[in-house]
Design a protein around this motif. Structure first.
Motif, mmCIF file in Angstrom:
data_model
loop_
_atom_site.group_PDB
_atom_site.id
_atom_site.type_symbol
_atom_site.label_atom_id
_atom_site.label_comp_id
_atom_site.label_asym_id
_atom_site.label_seq_id
_atom_site.Cartn_x
_atom_site.Cartn_y
_atom_site.Cartn_z
ATOM 1 N N GLY A 88 0.899 -1.174 -0.043
ATOM 2 C CA GLY A 88 -0.114 0.005 -0.072
ATOM 3 C C GLY A 88 0.975 1.209 -0.131
ATOM 4 N N ILE A 89 0.237 2.613 0.349
ATOM 5 C CA ILE A 89 1.047 3.697 0.376
ATOM 6 C C ILE A 89 0.026 4.665 1.206
ATOM 7 C CG2 ILE A 89 0.059 4.854 -1.746
ATOM 8 C CD1 ILE A 89 3.384 5.104 -1.509
ATOM 9 N N ASP A 90 0.578 5.486 1.978
ATOM 10 C CA ASP A 90 -0.212 6.279 2.639
ATOM 11 C C ASP A 90 0.337 7.735 2.611
ATOM 12 O OD1 ASP A 90 -1.662 7.681 4.663
ATOM 13 O OD2 ASP A 90 -1.106 6.359 6.107
ATOM 14 N N LEU A 91 -0.539 8.433 1.748
ATOM 15 C CA LEU A 91 -0.351 9.883 1.347
ATOM 16 C C LEU A 91 -0.882 10.872 2.340
ATOM 17 C CD1 LEU A 91 -0.941 9.797 -2.344
ATOM 18 C CD2 LEU A 91 1.276 9.553 -1.446
ATOM 19 N N SER A 92 -1.478 10.331 3.397
ATOM 20 C CA SER A 92 -2.279 11.282 4.006
ATOM 21 C C SER A 92 -1.840 11.917 5.311
ATOM 22 C CB SER A 92 -3.661 10.585 4.554
ATOM 23 O OG SER A 92 -3.470 9.487 5.436
ATOM 24 N N VAL A 93 -0.469 11.070 5.603
ATOM 25 C CA VAL A 93 0.165 11.509 7.006
ATOM 26 C C VAL A 93 0.514 12.981 7.291
ATOM 27 C CG1 VAL A 93 0.906 9.215 7.398
ATOM 28 C CG2 VAL A 93 2.517 10.686 6.119
ATOM 29 N N GLY A 94 0.839 13.758 6.167
ATOM 30 C CA GLY A 94 1.128 15.075 6.492
ATOM 31 C C GLY A 94 0.076 15.979 6.845
ATOM 32 N N SER A 95 -1.017 15.418 6.255
ATOM 33 C CA SER A 95 -2.371 16.239 6.532
ATOM 34 C C SER A 95 -2.816 15.658 7.978
ATOM 35 C CB SER A 95 -3.425 15.963 5.590
ATOM 36 O OG SER A 95 -2.907 16.607 4.497
ATOM 37 N N VAL A 96 -2.776 14.369 8.248
ATOM 38 C CA VAL A 96 -3.188 13.865 9.410
ATOM 39 C C VAL A 96 -2.498 14.333 10.563
ATOM 40 C CG1 VAL A 96 -3.540 11.632 10.878
ATOM 41 C CG2 VAL A 96 -4.032 11.771 8.258
ATOM 42 N N LEU A 97 -1.162 14.756 10.472
ATOM 43 C CA LEU A 97 -0.270 14.994 11.727
ATOM 44 C C LEU A 97 -0.851 16.605 11.966
ATOM 45 C CD1 LEU A 97 2.254 17.248 11.177
ATOM 46 C CD2 LEU A 97 3.106 15.500 9.845
ATOM 47 N N ALA A 98 -1.245 17.399 11.075
ATOM 48 C CA ALA A 98 -1.832 18.656 11.194
ATOM 49 C C ALA A 98 -3.215 18.522 11.953
ATOM 50 C CB ALA A 98 -1.769 19.371 9.937
ATOM 51 N N LEU A 99 -4.004 17.760 11.426
ATOM 52 C CA LEU A 99 -5.356 17.586 11.899
ATOM 53 C C LEU A 99 -4.951 17.184 13.550
ATOM 54 C CD1 LEU A 99 -8.280 17.492 11.891
ATOM 55 C CD2 LEU A 99 -8.368 15.157 11.057
ATOM 56 N N ALA A 100 -4.242 16.125 13.819
ATOM 57 C CA ALA A 100 -4.005 15.563 15.178
ATOM 58 C C ALA A 100 -3.519 16.736 15.906
ATOM 59 C CB ALA A 100 -3.112 14.385 15.032
ATOM 60 N N GLY A 101 -2.550 17.426 15.717
ATOM 61 C CA GLY A 101 -1.895 18.334 16.312
ATOM 62 C C GLY A 101 -2.762 19.536 16.766
ATOM 63 N N VAL A 102 -3.693 19.971 15.757
ATOM 64 C CA VAL A 102 -4.540 20.946 16.002
ATOM 65 C C VAL A 102 -5.595 20.511 16.922
ATOM 66 C CG1 VAL A 102 -6.496 22.137 14.836
ATOM 67 C CG2 VAL A 102 -4.335 22.016 13.648
ATOM 68 N N VAL A 103 -5.984 19.386 16.730
ATOM 69 C CA VAL A 103 -7.257 18.771 17.889
ATOM 70 C C VAL A 103 -6.476 18.746 19.077
ATOM 71 C CG1 VAL A 103 -8.341 16.705 18.347
ATOM 72 C CG2 VAL A 103 -8.533 17.617 16.134
ATOM 73 N N ALA A 104 -5.375 18.262 19.209
ATOM 74 C CA ALA A 104 -4.834 18.358 20.625
ATOM 75 C C ALA A 104 -4.809 19.806 21.074
ATOM 76 C CB ALA A 104 -3.594 17.662 20.563
ATOM 77 N N PRO A 115 -1.346 15.930 28.677
ATOM 78 C CA PRO A 115 -1.375 14.399 28.423
ATOM 79 C C PRO A 115 -2.538 13.935 27.474
ATOM 80 C CG PRO A 115 -0.649 14.681 30.428
ATOM 81 C CD PRO A 115 -1.238 16.005 30.045
ATOM 82 N N LEU A 116 -3.687 13.952 28.322
ATOM 83 C CA LEU A 116 -5.029 13.726 27.602
ATOM 84 C C LEU A 116 -5.361 14.198 26.292
ATOM 85 C CD1 LEU A 116 -7.830 13.665 30.327
ATOM 86 C CD2 LEU A 116 -6.861 11.496 29.057
ATOM 87 N N GLY A 117 -5.027 15.700 26.065
ATOM 88 C CA GLY A 117 -5.139 16.315 24.928
ATOM 89 C C GLY A 117 -4.170 15.671 23.832
ATOM 90 N N MET A 118 -3.269 15.402 24.069
ATOM 91 C CA MET A 118 -2.174 14.874 23.119
ATOM 92 C C MET A 118 -2.507 13.569 22.807
ATOM 93 S SD MET A 118 1.479 16.164 23.362
ATOM 94 C CE MET A 118 1.916 17.933 23.504
ATOM 95 N N GLY A 119 -3.084 12.625 23.984
ATOM 96 C CA GLY A 119 -3.466 11.465 23.627
ATOM 97 C C GLY A 119 -4.689 11.216 22.564
ATOM 98 N N LEU A 120 -5.544 12.226 22.540
ATOM 99 C CA LEU A 120 -6.624 12.795 21.896
ATOM 100 C C LEU A 120 -6.148 12.799 20.379
ATOM 101 C CD1 LEU A 120 -9.838 13.045 21.615
ATOM 102 C CD2 LEU A 120 -9.528 15.314 21.781
ATOM 103 N N GLY A 121 -4.872 13.561 20.449
ATOM 104 C CA GLY A 121 -4.415 13.862 18.935
ATOM 105 C C GLY A 121 -4.021 12.413 18.291
#
Lengths: 352, 524
Positions: A88-104, A115-121
């Protein structure tokens, strides 16, 4: 070498077969060694060259800087390796990391403990990975398309929920993960200023080592790892051998997503600001590190040690070229050429 | 296109009448690091003849073909082509000179039409554009020359394997091939398709094309082959007129000893207890109301033409494809199989006819393939692999099946077909499977390895395993099985006691005729 005895024992047997396989095997071993050494040797060569051209390069401080810079490529590269081994291939990680960081960050801003916020990320990353995996295994979308879709969707959501603005004012504790270090030794000098004796091992570096060892062990020593290789080598044969191909594939995308989530948290923590624009094109660095390390984009082949070498090749190139005052544009050209060169070497290895 | 025979005659002066020598290889030698693949091999080919090259896997047949077709260059010896010493730098050069090769794996592009494939990269042009009318006309002419009924506009992916082969032959003709090398052309053809291919080969012979023919199917050769050359271990053994020799003699020369029998004596008889019974198995549009019983220690044959539903039934019982109806019983117990995993847990195994794409993880090692279906028995409850246990298991099955591999860690794709097949068998033996479906287990495997696999089937049955043997080779079915279920268009038309039946009976049922004459039909 437990296999040595069996190797020598079976030689007379194989000699009866007019030897194509034997000759080929010798070649394969040689080629594999060349490939491994080529990557490692080029890494050492880079270090040697930069050490000569810049005094500040070969210092503990700079070593830690490089390690720290490499961490995000490495996290993503580890996930990418698993996904790519399955074919397979995963092209989404760059965007996903942004979304995760922003949500955290938004969660922390809303009063959730860090710690909980980051866990949520990380969970957000895992969830994106799950969706990727479901698109691939249930909807049977090509991985390229499924993750391309996620790349746009995740980036869009990250921009949407922040109004495209950076989330700042997160408090010092948000920066702990990205900026803290273990075994940091600081003395207070006579002048009252702190004196750094040993910069310590940054938390992100520790996480990188843990993730790399954990996933390397998973790939090489567990049933799951074996199944990941089997799926990439021949998915139909794996299915007919009782391997749950969909589950194995799904797990690799979830792993890749989770590591992207972790990358997001670490990156945003380092800046103590959450940028919805963070991580653009990082997926390509991740894939490049895996490929430089010998992972085959066709699937079935790849190691974490290789990817680690790949990540450091990219990291050291950037750092060393920076120290030598090479412009960012030239850096891109050089890294592009390195990728072409290493993949070409890889193709040579596979042309049998 | 101008008439090419005229062009040939004017440009070159050499004998073109049938029977004239077109190619001669003298003492050709080719070495690879550590191995001499060809050792002073001689071979010659005349116009309008079919010259078969026989030998076990690894005897040097493919190396020889690659030298003739320009893919390899010989280290020593001479090649005379059309009366001149020749050395092709690559396969393109050989192709231009009139030597075409048709590989076992066909090289057509599925999404293009027949005509587009035949003239790929040589399309007739009008200005910058492809002249579609000329393309179709020329392709039609090529196909007509072969006397085959394929439309030039048909998309290649809609064709059968046999038809694709005809297209490849047409393509070779359009390149004015004077030598055609055919590598295992009948390995995936049905009997009627084979007959059609042989008609085409006769046509080619009449046109004066020299054909180098490689096949494991010695029995078929009588229909077309004029001479046969045998290679063994990279060395030239002999060349004979096919009419003046027998299949047994050829086999004896190939293996360097005489094979008394093609099939081993069965050492056991089936018991009365039923291991597996299926009834009313249906998959819409594929097979209908299929029922049979498999007894402990029995070898049950599935005979029938290709596409009669034999493989499909086996795959459905194994959970690889869904079932629309019917029941499967293990002894007294009815089981449901939703995935291969379920079937494997019930002790059922299926060995695919297509080893490379369905059986082996080709990039993985021998050990890893052997244990792939049984990872739970070589790992602890946390999923950590016990490498010592794995190596021990692998060694057991490598020895038991005498798998010839330089090391247990050898990558599977580098082994010969017979050894790959043994790895797949070992995988299921290690899994302790009690019911084994073998789908064409000897396809593309050389004579010696075939015999080993037959012996193994017998040994498995003697141990009380139930074996289903799906085979398109009737001698195999007659030589090995206890009973045979004959399939026709998705149904079982008869279950026969092998002892009381004949090739003709089976063919009758397989082609849908009802009972040909009084024969030993067993109760289904």
């Amino acid at each position: 070498m437990s296999d040595l005895s069996t190797t020598t024992k079976s030689v007379p047997q194989s000699a009866r077969e007019p030897g194509e396989p034997k000759a080929r095997m010798m070649n394969d071993k040689k080629k594999d060694l060349i490939q491994k050494f080529a990557a490692l040797a080029s890494l050492l060569l880079l270090v040697a060259v930069f050490a000569m051209t810049s005094d500040a390069f070969l210092t503990v401080n700079n070593g830690m800087t490089i390690a720290l810079q490499v961490t995000s490529i490495a996290y993503l590269g580890i996930g990418a390796t698993c996904v790519i081994i399955t074919g397979g291939i995963d092209l989404s990680v760059g965007s996903v990391l942004a979304l995760a960081g922003v949500v955290a960050a938004l969660a922390v801003k809303a009063g959730v403990p860090v710690p909980l916020g980051m866990g949520l990320g990380v969970l957000v990353g895992a969830f994106c990975g799950l969706l990727n995996g479901l698109c691939v295994t249930r909807l049977k979308l090509p991985p390229f398309i499924a993750t391309l879709g996620m790349m746009l969707v995740a980036r869009g959501i990250a921009l949407q929920i922040t109004g495209a603005r950076a989330v700042s004012g997160l408090g010092e504790s948000f920066g702990e993960l990205g900026n803290g270090a273990l075994f940091r030794i600081v003395t207070i000098g006579d002048d009252g200023f702190p004196n750094v004796v040993f910069p310590g091992i940054p938390y992100p570096v520790i996480l990188m080592v843990v993730a790399a060892i954990g996933v390397a062990v998973m790939l090489s020593r567990t049933t799951l790892g074996r199944h990941i290789y089997a799926v990439g080598s021949n998915a139909e044969a794996a299915r007919l051998s009782g391997v749950n191909v969909a589950r194995v594939t799904l797990i690799t995308y979830i792993l890749s997503g989770s590591l992207a989530g972790l990358t997001g948290c670490v990156l945003m923590s380092r800046l103590v600001t959450a940028q919805p624009n963070e991580g653009v094109m990082y997926e390509l660095d991740a894939i490049a590190s895996a490929v430089i390390g010998g992972t085959s984009l066709i699937g079935g082949v790849g190691t974490i040690s290789g990817t680690a070498i790949g990540a450091f090749v990219i990291g050291i190139l950037r750092n060393g070229l920076n120290m030598n005052g090479v412009s960012a544009f030239t850096q891109q050209i050089i890294i592009g050429l390195v990728i072409l060169l290493t993949v070409w070497i890889d193709q040579m290895r596979n042309r049998r | 296109m101008p008439p090419l025979t005229a062009e040939r005659a004017s440009s070159q002066h050499h004998a073109t009448e049938p029977g004239a020598e077109v190619l001669r290889l003298t003492n050709v030698t080719k070495s690879f690091p550590g191995v001499r693949a060809l050792d002073e091999v001689c071979f010659d080919l005349r116009r309008g003849e079919v010259h078969a090259v026989c030998g076990e896997n690894g005897a040097g047949k493919s190396t020889l073909m690659k030298i003739i077709s320009g893919q390899y260059q010989p280290d020593g010896g001479a090649i005379r082509y059309k009366g001149a010493d020749t050395r092709f730098a690559n396969s393109l050069e050989a192709e231009r000179a009139g030597i075409a090769i048709i590989h076992q794996e066909l090289n057509l592009i599925p999404h293009l039409s027949v005509a587009e494939n035949i003239y790929l990269a040589r399309e007739p042009k009008r200005g910058w554009f492809v002249d579609r009318a000329a393309l179709r006309r020329n392709a039609q002419a090529c196909l007509d020359r072969l006397g085959v009924d394929i439309r030039p506009d048909a998309s290649v992916k809609s064709l059968s394997v046999a038809q694709c082969q005809m297209v490849e032959i047409a393509k070779a003709l359009s390149l004015n091939a004077e030598i055609l090398i055919m590598d295992e052309p009948t390995s995936s053809l049905t009997e009627s398709e084979t007959a059609l291919l042989f008609q085409v080969i006769h046509e080619l012979k009449r046109e004066g094309v020299g054909i180098v023919y490689i096949s494991h199917r010695l029995d078929e050769m009588a229909a077309i082959v004029d001479r046969v050359t045998v290679l063994r271990d990279g060395r030239y053994v002999s060349t004979h007129d096919f009419a003046a020799t027998t299949v047994d003699e050829i086999v004896a020369r190939m293996v360097g000893r005489s094979l008394e029998e093609k099939f081993p004596e069965r050492t056991s008889t089936p018991t009365a207890d039923v291991l597996l019974s299926a009834s009313g198995l249906t998959r819409k549009g594929v097979f209908h109301d299929v029922g049979f019983e498999l007894r402990r220690g029995e070898i049950l044959g599935f005979a029938g033409l290709m596409g009669a539903g034999r493989t499909e039934v086996a795959r459905a019982i194994f959970g690889a494809d869904p079932l629309d109806g019917g029941t499967i019983r293990l002894g007294e117990r009815t089981i449901t199989v939703r995935s291969p995993r379920d079937a494997i847990d019930h002790g059922i195994a299926y060995l695919s006819e297509d080893r490379k794409s369905h059986g082996l993880a080709v990039k993985m090692s021998v050990v890893q393939n052997l244990t792939l279906a049984s990872m739970d028995s070589v790992s602890n409850r946390f999923g950590f692999i016990d490498f010592a246990a794995e190596a021990k298991a692998a060694k057991t099955y490598i020895d038991l099946l005498s798998i010839r591999t330089p090391s247990p860690h050898q990558i599977a794709k580098l082994l010969s077909g017979g050894n790959q097949q043994k790895i797949v068998i070992g995988k299921w033996l290690f899994r302790q499977s009690r019911i084994l479906f073998f789908d064409e287990p000897t396809r593309g495997i050389d004579v010696g390895a075939k015999f080993a696999i037959y012996q193994l089937l017998d040994r498995l049955a003697a141990q009380g395993i139930g074996v289903v043997l799906i085979s398109s080779e009737l001698p195999e079915i007659l030589g090995l099985t206890d009973r045979v279920a004959v399939f026709h268009e998705g149904r079982i038309t008869a279950v026969l006691n092998t002892r009381d039946t004949s090739q003709e009976d089976i063919m009758h049922y397989a082609s849908g005729h009802s009972r040909p004459h009084a024969s030993g039909a067993a109760t289904p």
